[in-house]
Design a protein around this motif. Structure first.
Motif, short mmCIF file in Angstrom:
data_model
loop_
_atom_site.label_atom_id
_atom_site.label_comp_id
_atom_site.label_asym_id
_atom_site.label_seq_id
_atom_site.Cartn_x
_atom_site.Cartn_y
_atom_site.Cartn_z
N LEU A 1 -7.40 -4.51 12.79
CA LEU A 1 -8.40 -4.88 11.78
C LEU A 1 -8.17 -4.11 10.49
O LEU A 1 -8.26 -4.68 9.39
CB LEU A 1 -9.82 -4.61 12.30
CG LEU A 1 -10.33 -5.58 13.36
CD1 LEU A 1 -11.68 -5.12 13.89
CD2 LEU A 1 -10.43 -6.99 12.80
N HIS A 2 -7.85 -2.82 10.61
CA HIS A 2 -7.57 -2.02 9.42
C HIS A 2 -6.34 -2.55 8.69
O HIS A 2 -6.33 -2.68 7.47
CB HIS A 2 -7.36 -0.55 9.82
CG HIS A 2 -7.05 0.34 8.67
ND1 HIS A 2 -7.97 0.67 7.70
CD2 HIS A 2 -5.90 0.97 8.31
CE1 HIS A 2 -7.41 1.46 6.81
NE2 HIS A 2 -6.15 1.66 7.16
N SER A 3 -5.31 -2.88 9.45
CA SER A 3 -4.09 -3.43 8.85
C SER A 3 -4.37 -4.76 8.16
O SER A 3 -3.86 -5.01 7.06
CB SER A 3 -3.01 -3.62 9.91
OG SER A 3 -2.62 -2.37 10.43
N GLN A 4 -5.18 -5.59 8.79
CA GLN A 4 -5.51 -6.88 8.19
C GLN A 4 -6.28 -6.69 6.89
O GLN A 4 -6.06 -7.39 5.91
CB GLN A 4 -6.32 -7.75 9.17
CG GLN A 4 -6.57 -9.15 8.64
CD GLN A 4 -5.28 -9.92 8.40
OE1 GLN A 4 -4.42 -9.99 9.26
NE2 GLN A 4 -5.14 -10.49 7.22
N ASP A 5 -7.18 -5.70 6.87
CA ASP A 5 -7.91 -5.39 5.64
C ASP A 5 -6.95 -4.96 4.53
O ASP A 5 -7.10 -5.36 3.37
CB ASP A 5 -8.95 -4.28 5.88
CG ASP A 5 -10.15 -4.76 6.67
OD1 ASP A 5 -10.36 -5.99 6.78
OD2 ASP A 5 -10.88 -3.89 7.19
N GLN A 6 -5.95 -4.15 4.89
CA GLN A 6 -4.97 -3.71 3.89
C GLN A 6 -4.16 -4.91 3.38
O GLN A 6 -3.90 -5.02 2.18
CB GLN A 6 -4.03 -2.68 4.49
CG GLN A 6 -4.66 -1.32 4.69
CD GLN A 6 -3.68 -0.32 5.27
OE1 GLN A 6 -2.86 -0.66 6.11
NE2 GLN A 6 -3.77 0.91 4.82
N VAL A 7 -3.76 -5.78 4.27
CA VAL A 7 -2.99 -6.97 3.86
C VAL A 7 -3.84 -7.83 2.93
O VAL A 7 -3.35 -8.30 1.89
CB VAL A 7 -2.53 -7.78 5.10
CG1 VAL A 7 -2.01 -9.15 4.70
CG2 VAL A 7 -1.47 -7.01 5.88
N ASP A 8 -5.10 -8.03 3.28
CA ASP A 8 -5.98 -8.84 2.44
C ASP A 8 -6.14 -8.21 1.05
O ASP A 8 -6.07 -8.91 0.03
CB ASP A 8 -7.35 -9.00 3.10
CG ASP A 8 -7.31 -9.85 4.36
OD1 ASP A 8 -6.31 -10.56 4.58
OD2 ASP A 8 -8.29 -9.79 5.13
#
Length: 71
Positions: free
Chosen positions: A47-54
């Motif tokens: 989830l943290h990685s997805q937030d960074q990608v977004d």
């Protein structure tokens, strides 16, 4: 000893779980707990990685738009 007494004695002593089986269940339970903790941690990281990608995707699009305006 009568048949009735034999039946009562036989049902009164329920078989206890074997020590080996108990240790095996304990081991598997501990392994399951560890896997669930690792899975939870991996999900949080995802989830943290997805937030960074977004966030980076939004920043990239903003930078592209700004460059288009300047050119």
């Amino acid at each position: 000893m009568t048949d009735k007494e034999k039946a009562t004695t036989a049902t009164a002593t329920a078989p206890k779980p074997k020590a080996k089986e108990s240790k095996h269940v304990e081991f598997l339970t501990n392994e399951l707990d560890q896997v669930e903790a690792r899975l939870s941690s991996a999900a949080a990281q995802l989830l943290h990685s997805q937030d960074q990608v977004d966030s980076l995707t939004v920043l990239r699009e903003a930078l592209k738009d700004k460059l288009k305006q300047i050119r």
